[in-house]
Design an enzyme around this catalytic site. Structure first.
Site: not given
Ligand code: ADP
Length: 169
Positions: A99, A19
């Protein structure tokens, strides 16, 4: 000229280096980035929305201290429809991270629904950084539950909060 306000929404349960990478790169794409922590009860988050927001705020404060471009990144929490929140905030686009292929279908559907709800709001995607493409909050929580070392996936503050939370569960 109107400002380009970008919203980066997520559950952030908890915030990971994946994130953080998206936040740092996303902050350079517009004038203002707002990290929007979603209530998302559907995911049954481990941390409350207040806890998740505080953890994000602490890391974003570090990013802001180091950031030389644009306005400082903001962190807000919201419940309800993302498109409503984004409109309230005057956002012009939504930012999401991608991802593996596994993310694609969900992200594609969500972006399409949001587009139908609010046609002016574009969703844009940043590919996960090479070192972070496998990092997911869900796996970090699993590793932490079994006492594994999460220090390469999440900042120190988050790792401490995870261990405290798991102890009380
Ligand atoms: P949500 O429940 O809205 O998917 P997340 O916290 O799981 O919330 O993810 C928020 C965003 O961050 C999503 O677009 C997810 O794909 C992205 N994300 C999560 N982990 C990573 C990562 N390791 N690298 C890049 N983007 C990520």
């Amino acid at each position: 000229m109107s400002q380009k306000v970008i919203i980066y929404p997520g559950t952030f349960d908890p915030l990971t280096y994946g994130h953080i990478d998206i936040i740092e790169r996303g902050a350079r794409l517009g004038d203002q980035l707002i990290v929007a922590v979603s209530l998302n009860l559907g995911k049954q988050p481990l941390f409350s929305i207040e806890e998740r927001t505080e953890l994000v705020k602490a890391e974003v404060a570090r990013i802001n201290d180091a950031n030389k471009t644009g306005l400082p990144v903001l962190v807000k929490s919201f419940s309800g429809l993302l498109t409503d929140f984004a409109t309230q905030q005057g956002a012009t686009s939504i930012l999401r991270g991608l991802r593996a292929v596994a993310d694609f279908e969900y992200e594609f559907q969500m972006a399409s629904i949001n587009k139908r709800l609010h046609g002016e709001l574009e969703t844009m995607f940043l590919m996960a950084a090479e070192q972070q493409h496998f990092v997911a909050s869900r796996f970090v929580k699993e590793v932490a539950v079994f006492g594994g070392d999460v220090s390469s996936f999440v900042p120190e503050n988050v790792a401490k909060a995870l261990h405290r939370k798991i102890k009380t569960k």
